[in-house]
Scaffold this active site. Structure first.
Site, PDB file in Angstrom:
ATOM      1  N   ASP A   1      -9.463   3.764  23.714  1.00  0.00           N
ATOM      2  CA  ASP A   1      -8.482   2.773  23.236  1.00  0.00           C
ATOM      3  C   ASP A   1      -8.841   1.353  23.655  1.00  0.00           C
ATOM      4  O   ASP A   1      -8.033   0.430  23.511  1.00  0.00           O
ATOM      5  CB  ASP A   1      -7.082   3.130  23.745  1.00  0.00           C
ATOM      6  CG  ASP A   1      -6.570   4.404  23.098  1.00  0.00           C
ATOM      7  OD1 ASP A   1      -6.926   4.647  21.928  1.00  0.00           O
ATOM      8  OD2 ASP A   1      -5.859   5.174  23.769  1.00  0.00           O
TER       9      ASP A   1
ATOM     10  N   ASP B   1     -17.210   0.639  35.354  1.00  0.00           N
ATOM     11  CA  ASP B   1     -17.992  -0.370  36.088  1.00  0.00           C
ATOM     12  C   ASP B   1     -18.524  -1.422  35.108  1.00  0.00           C
ATOM     13  O   ASP B   1     -18.620  -2.612  35.434  1.00  0.00           O
ATOM     14  CB  ASP B   1     -19.189   0.282  36.808  1.00  0.00           C
ATOM     15  CG  ASP B   1     -18.780   1.504  37.614  1.00  0.00           C
ATOM     16  OD1 ASP B   1     -17.608   1.566  38.016  1.00  0.00           O
ATOM     17  OD2 ASP B   1     -19.627   2.388  37.814  1.00  0.00           O
TER      18      ASP B   1
HETATM   19  O1  LIG Z   1     -16.783   8.613  44.450  1.00  0.00           O
HETATM   20  P1  LIG Z   1     -16.542   7.231  43.891  1.00  0.00           P
HETATM   21  O2  LIG Z   1     -17.050   6.176  44.817  1.00  0.00           O
HETATM   22  O3  LIG Z   1     -15.144   7.013  43.433  1.00  0.00           O
HETATM   23  O4  LIG Z   1     -17.377   7.121  42.557  1.00  0.00           O
HETATM   24  C1  LIG Z   1     -18.780   7.172  42.611  1.00  0.00           C
HETATM   25  C2  LIG Z   1     -19.343   7.336  41.245  1.00  0.00           C
HETATM   26  O5  LIG Z   1     -18.884   8.520  40.609  1.00  0.00           O
HETATM   27  O6  LIG Z   1     -18.906   6.241  40.437  1.00  0.00           O
HETATM   28  C3  LIG Z   1     -19.961   5.730  39.677  1.00  0.00           C
HETATM   29  C4  LIG Z   1     -19.550   5.651  38.242  1.00  0.00           C
HETATM   30  O7  LIG Z   1     -18.429   4.823  38.106  1.00  0.00           O
HETATM   31  C5  LIG Z   1     -21.164   6.617  39.931  1.00  0.00           C
HETATM   32  O8  LIG Z   1     -22.306   5.824  40.008  1.00  0.00           O
HETATM   33  C6  LIG Z   1     -20.860   7.283  41.251  1.00  0.00           C
HETATM   34  O9  LIG Z   1     -21.444   8.540  41.417  1.00  0.00           O
END
Ligand SMILES: O=P(O)(O)OC[C@@]1(O)O[C@H](CO)[C@@H](O)[C@@H]1O
EC number: 2.7.1.56
Length: 305
Positions: A218, A246
């Protein structure tokens, strides 16, 4: 300059099978990639590809920590990490015929002295914007995030779980909740766009100057002091959604670093995410059209505030 702080970096292992996963079966494949990951590190990679000045920081240790450091060096991304005794984690994404499985380790134990060193590292870098991205490893608390927020003359961005957003106490520049994080941060049910707008406005009222809500298929919303903006997701082929959130944050931060408007920052966030979902794991896709703005994304004003 943007300093990204990843308290809990990871080697991201993305492995693909053309069959559904089954217990009691050895699945085999040649299709696997290893990348340097963790939310803040991904932001550093994407923001760098969007031509913004960035340095990656956080905690790294052991063999996997060395992998992350070497990968960033090889990609020409400046870094200034705190070295810790315990091993950086390995996170696995399994892409199978029956779906996307994300298996995350909680991460290594961090000591109070490591956190002190992280705060000093941030201060020494004197960033304009400091982003804290991802989960906190054992030994680091939300009070430490508030401490980082208050430790310098920077604007601070956070990309953390919704329940954490609800507990932060300092004033923050921007947060980037997804739908479930909006719900967890506010205790509301977030199903429709109107629900998402209300939840994001509530977070804004609690001290986040910008609330950038990523809503998957969305699109995304941006709540500012004066308006609520919305941008649809692009219709693209999705390999996996790892790193999409991200990417939304990266597009926003890079656009602000380039002096662009709120609408352009939202547009750049959505566009960056649409490119990141097209590659496996947290690899950096070609982001040229994001920079040149040649792909059209319609940003609309949901309401003025
Ligand atoms: O365990 P967290 O720190 O919440 O998330 C870490 C993670 O899942 O987030 C990124 C993708 O957004 C990956 O690079 C990494 O493995």
């Amino acid at each position: 300059m943007i300093l990204t702080v990843t308290p809990n970096p990871a080697v991201d292992h993305t492995i693909h099978f053309d069959e559904p996963l089954q217990t009691g079966v050895v699945h085999r494949t040649d299709d696997a990639v290893f990348t340097a990951g963790g939310k803040g590190i991904n932001v550093a990679k994407y923001v760098s590809a969007l031509d913004a000045d960035v340095t990656a920081s956080g905690f790294l240790g052991g063999h996997f920590g060395k992998f992350v450091r070497d990968r960033l060096d090889a990609d020409g991304i400046a870094s200034d990490f705190v070295t810790v005794d315990a091993d950086t984690r390995l996170n696995t994404t399994v892409l199978a015929e029956d779906g996307e499985y994300k298996l995350n380790h909680n991460g290594p134990q961090i000591r109070a002295a490591d956190v002190d060193e992280l705060v000093e590292t941030a201060q020494a870098n004197e960033p304009d914007t400091l982003l804290v991205g991802g989960s906190l490893p054992p030994g680091m608390s939300l009070a430490d995030v508030d401490r980082l927020a208050r430790a310098g003359d920077w604007q601070i961005a956070v990309d953390m779980g919704g329940e954490h957003l609800a507990e932060l106490e300092a004033d923050y520049y921007v947060c980037k909740p997804n739908r479930s994080e909006l719900a967890a941060a506010t205790g509301r049910t977030v199903e429709t766009e109107a629900d998402a707008v209300e939840a994001a406005e509530e977070l804004h009222a609690r001290g986040f100057e910008y609330v950038l809500a990523s809503l998957g298929a969305d699109g995304a919303l941006l709540v500012t002091d004066s308006e609520v903006l919305s941008a649809p997701a692009l219709d693209v082929e999705v390999v996996d959604t790892v790193g999409a959130g991200d990417a939304v944050m990266s597009g926003f931060l890079a656009a602000r670093e380039h002096g662009l408007s709120d609408a352009d920052a939202l547009r750049m966030g959505v566009l960056t995410a649409s490119r990141v979902v097209g590659v496996a794991g947290t690899r950096v896709p070609n982001l040229e059209d994001v920079l040149t703005n040649e792909t059209h994304v319609e940003v609309t004003t949901v309401r003025s505030r």
